[in-house]
Design an enzyme around this catalytic site. Structure first.
Site, mmCIF file in Angstrom:
data_model
loop_
_atom_site.group_PDB
_atom_site.id
_atom_site.type_symbol
_atom_site.label_atom_id
_atom_site.label_comp_id
_atom_site.label_asym_id
_atom_site.label_seq_id
_atom_site.Cartn_x
_atom_site.Cartn_y
_atom_site.Cartn_z
ATOM 1 N N LYS A 114 1.070 -0.755 0.074
ATOM 2 C CA LYS A 114 0.217 0.059 0.418
ATOM 3 C C LYS A 114 0.912 1.436 -0.363
ATOM 4 C CE LYS A 114 -1.895 3.420 1.879
ATOM 5 N NZ LYS A 114 -1.674 4.140 1.249
ATOM 6 N N GLU A 142 9.399 1.834 11.494
ATOM 7 C CA GLU A 142 10.506 2.380 11.966
ATOM 8 C C GLU A 142 9.591 3.745 11.221
ATOM 9 O OE1 GLU A 142 12.240 5.051 10.539
ATOM 10 O OE2 GLU A 142 12.524 4.320 8.435
ATOM 11 N N CYS A 162 13.284 10.013 7.023
ATOM 12 C CA CYS A 162 13.220 9.349 8.235
ATOM 13 C C CYS A 162 14.727 9.890 9.626
ATOM 14 C CB CYS A 162 13.272 7.661 8.734
ATOM 15 S SG CYS A 162 13.937 7.249 7.629
ATOM 16 N N GLU A 222 10.088 15.650 15.925
ATOM 17 C CA GLU A 222 10.623 15.125 14.689
ATOM 18 C C GLU A 222 10.063 16.602 13.525
ATOM 19 O OE1 GLU A 222 9.403 11.930 12.380
ATOM 20 O OE2 GLU A 222 11.154 11.762 11.561
HETATM 21 P P1 NAD Z 1 1.421 8.596 7.993
HETATM 22 O O1 NAD Z 1 2.886 7.530 9.024
HETATM 23 O O2 NAD Z 1 0.430 8.871 8.055
HETATM 24 O O3 NAD Z 1 1.653 7.737 6.711
HETATM 25 C C1 NAD Z 1 2.572 7.092 6.499
HETATM 26 C C2 NAD Z 1 1.632 5.711 5.114
HETATM 27 O O4 NAD Z 1 1.024 5.290 6.416
HETATM 28 C C3 NAD Z 1 1.039 6.440 4.298
HETATM 29 O O5 NAD Z 1 0.696 4.815 3.221
HETATM 30 C C4 NAD Z 1 -0.614 6.207 5.081
HETATM 31 O O6 NAD Z 1 -1.687 5.970 3.618
HETATM 32 C C5 NAD Z 1 -0.361 4.718 5.650
HETATM 33 N N1 NAD Z 1 -1.693 5.245 6.973
HETATM 34 C C6 NAD Z 1 -1.443 6.468 6.703
HETATM 35 N N2 NAD Z 1 -2.822 5.931 8.171
HETATM 36 C C7 NAD Z 1 -3.564 4.995 8.547
HETATM 37 C C8 NAD Z 1 -3.794 3.775 9.330
HETATM 38 N N3 NAD Z 1 -4.926 4.367 9.884
HETATM 39 N N4 NAD Z 1 -3.555 2.986 8.871
HETATM 40 C C9 NAD Z 1 -2.386 1.668 8.212
HETATM 41 N N5 NAD Z 1 -1.393 2.831 7.234
HETATM 42 C C10 NAD Z 1 -2.304 4.335 7.581
HETATM 43 O O7 NAD Z 1 2.150 9.848 7.475
HETATM 44 P P2 NAD Z 1 1.747 11.680 7.176
HETATM 45 O O8 NAD Z 1 0.703 12.183 7.695
HETATM 46 O O9 NAD Z 1 1.872 11.112 5.501
HETATM 47 O O10 NAD Z 1 3.052 12.147 7.586
HETATM 48 C C11 NAD Z 1 2.915 13.075 9.054
HETATM 49 C C12 NAD Z 1 4.367 13.223 9.769
HETATM 50 O O11 NAD Z 1 5.273 11.900 9.610
HETATM 51 C C13 NAD Z 1 5.429 13.370 8.861
HETATM 52 O O12 NAD Z 1 5.155 15.078 9.017
HETATM 53 C C14 NAD Z 1 6.667 13.030 9.526
HETATM 54 O O13 NAD Z 1 6.983 13.136 11.268
HETATM 55 C C15 NAD Z 1 6.093 11.384 9.925
HETATM 56 N N6 NAD Z 1 6.770 10.375 8.380
HETATM 57 C C16 NAD Z 1 7.682 9.731 8.720
HETATM 58 C C17 NAD Z 1 8.164 8.917 7.588
HETATM 59 C C18 NAD Z 1 9.396 8.386 8.166
HETATM 60 O O14 NAD Z 1 10.349 7.719 7.583
HETATM 61 N N7 NAD Z 1 9.565 7.396 9.221
HETATM 62 C C19 NAD Z 1 7.418 8.700 6.464
HETATM 63 C C20 NAD Z 1 6.297 10.169 6.093
HETATM 64 C C21 NAD Z 1 6.002 10.747 7.559
#
Ligand code: NAD
Length: 484
Positions: free
Chosen positions: A180, A255, A289, A386
């Site tokens: 996904k 992660e 990250c 972060e």
């Molecule tokens: P997120 O964690 O919500 O999204 C990452 C992935 O998870 C996406 O594919 C998203 O569709 C999926 N996702 C979201 N809600 C979900 C749920 N309820 N169940 C299952 N999957 C779900 O991150 P975001 O909202 O895109 O970004 C917000 C913050 O997250 C950023 O500001 C940053 O701090 C952090 N982030 C960290 C990383 C990393 O590499 N560790 C990557 C992206 C974002």
């Protein structure tokens, strides 16, 4: 549709080897963060698509894919690696437009994806069990078996690299994957799946369902037919996924980012360190990250490091991804808002330098000028949370004990580095720093697909990359034969 030499429709899912719209027929707009224009439509996959993808993966496990030998799996992965390299320029352009990543950084990500396929292709038949001396009349040995269906929820910041490290390792061990990708950036996931088909990956071994996190993502993490979950993203979503995994009692690798420090002692070679100090904070506009968002400098050289970093910041150019600037836009206007929120919370800090946004950068782009901030105590929100944007805070320290206390003084623990010419101190710091990876007189080691990677504390748990990922994506079975 921007995927010019790829034949897939960007608004399709791949399920059981067949490209088709999601069952609802609904789509989401994919936005180019460099100018705010709509790039294309992607599928808004939902629970029924995830269910079909899990069924297809399960079917693949009892078919050709499940019967493939480790060497055959390795050959397919190696072929994927060759095709990824053949498409380097095109994949880099797609990733640059989709994520807002400077073209040369996107190109490095394509090469990292190819390296993951090469590494895991070569490693697929090199994960062995062992024989265990036991009672007289017994022979005992262990087997490493795939979990079965693995779910991969991938973020938008490094789609290709994260697909490489998680899907690559899972396929190498014989799992069948449901991927996904993130709703903000999913085109290279689709292109990768097409390449995998061309390389001969059997139908159903890799299924891709784009969609929203709360819909497709939540359905995947809660699906009882999934035997292992791998997630990279935010702490909040990671917790939801771990709870969903707990309901089905399946293992999960998380992660979740970090607040990674670089610790610069007074005896460090500052010329050598300088590019690492800055690049680790601004690469991919800080949306990494393992970004190094805290720079800890021993007091006697604080002013010098501050001024030299400021000089570099002053020359940073921010602009559209395809113009290959030092720093591109953030992935979305929403992410820009998040980062601006942090900057507002840091209004009490001194901004000693900032990058320059191109005068002709499109108005609708998600641009944020990189900022170097001083004046934050170790407990300031900008030194604790972060930010996920191009912002670094410089913090002075007195001695080694103070450096360790500050470096370890957040809830995260992903990466840390130490810059010092003192060999004994290097070993002490490597032990003392609370992080999944510690770098001595470098930062990031150029990505290193071979190097196990993962966090402590809020940065998550489980290890990806290297051979550790192969152990994580497999289950150990002990066989005890009593033969007299
Ligand atoms: P997120 O964690 O919500 O999204 C990452 C992935 O998870 C996406 O594919 C998203 O569709 C999926 N996702 C979201 N809600 C979900 C749920 N309820 N169940 C299952 N999957 C779900 O991150 P975001 O909202 O895109 O970004 C917000 C913050 O997250 C950023 O500001 C940053 O701090 C952090 N982030 C960290 C990383 C990393 O590499 N560790 C990557 C992206 C974002």
């Amino acid at each position: 549709m921007p995927l010019s030499t790829f034949s897939i429709a960007t608004s399709h899912c791949l399920i059981g080897g067949r490209w088709a719209p999601c069952q609802s027929g609904e789509t989401l707009d994919l936005i180019d963060p460099s100018d705010g224009a709509t790039l294309c439509a992607i599928a808004r996959g939902g629970a029924s698509d995830i269910d079909a993808a899990v069924t297809a993966a399960s079917t693949a496990l009892s078919g050709d894919w499940g019967r493939a030998t480790a060497a055959e799996r390795g050959r397919i992965l190696a072929r994927i690696g060759v095709l990824v390299r053949d498409h380097t320029d095109e994949l880099a352009r797609i990733e640059a437009q989709d994520v807002g990543k400077p073209l040369s950084q996107a190109r490095a990500d394509v090469l990292a994806l190819a390296r993951y396929m090469e590494f895991y292709g070569g490693a697929a038949d090199k994960v062995h069990g062992e024989t265990i001396p036991y009672l007289d009349g017994y022979t005992v040995y262990t087997l490493r078996e795939p979990h079965g269906v693995t779910g991969h929820i991938v973020p938008w910041n490094y789609p290709m690299q994260i697909i490489g490290r998680s899907v690559g390792a899972a396929l190498a061990m014989g799992n069948a994957c449901v991927l996904k990708p993130a709703e903000e950036a999913c085109l290279t996931a689709l292109a990768f799946a097409e390449i995998a088909q061309q390389a001969g990956l059997p139908d159903g071994a890799l299924n891709v369902v784009p969609g929203l996190g709360a819909e497709a993502g939540a359905a995947l993490s809660a699906h009882p037919g999934v035997h292992h979950l791998s997630f990279t993203g935010s702490v909040g979503t990671g917790k939801l996924i771990q709870k969903a995994a707990a309901e089905n009692v399946v293992p999960v690798t998380l992660e979740l980012g970090g607040k990674s420090p670089q610790v610069v002692f007074a005896d460090a070679d500052i010329d050598d360190a300088l590019p690492f100090l800055v690049n680790a904070g601004i690469q991919n506009a800080g949306q990494t990250c393992s970004a190094s968002s805290r720079i800890l400098v021993q007091e006697s050289r604080f002013a010098e490091v501050r001024d030299r970093m400021a000089e570099r910041y002053g020359s940073l150019r921010v602009g559209p991804a395809l113009s290959d600037p030092d720093v591109g836009p953030l992935v979305s206007l929403r992410q820009k808002e998040i980062v601006q929120g942090f900057l507002a919370r840091g209004a009490d800090l001194d901004c000693v330098a900032e990058g320059r946004i191109d005068a002709d950068a499109p108005q609708g782009g998600a641009y944020v000028a990189p900022r170097l901030l001083v004046g934050a105590g170790p407990d300031h929100p900008l030194a604790q949370d972060e930010i996920f944007g191009p912002v670094q805070v410089l913090i002075p320290f007195t001695d080694e004990a103070d450096a360790v206390a500050i470096a370890n003084g957040t809830d995260y623990g992903l990466v840390a580095s130490c810059w010092t010419a003192d060999g004994a101190r290097q070993f002490r710091m490597a032990k003392a720093l609370r992080a999944g990876q510690v770098f001595l007189n470098n930062y990031g080691a150029g990505g290193g697909v071979e190097l196990p990677f993962g966090g402590r504390g809020l940065s998550g748990h489980g290890r990806e990359k290297g051979f550790e990922a192969l152990y994580g994506f497999s289950v150990l079975k002990t066989v005890a034969a009593r033969h007299g």
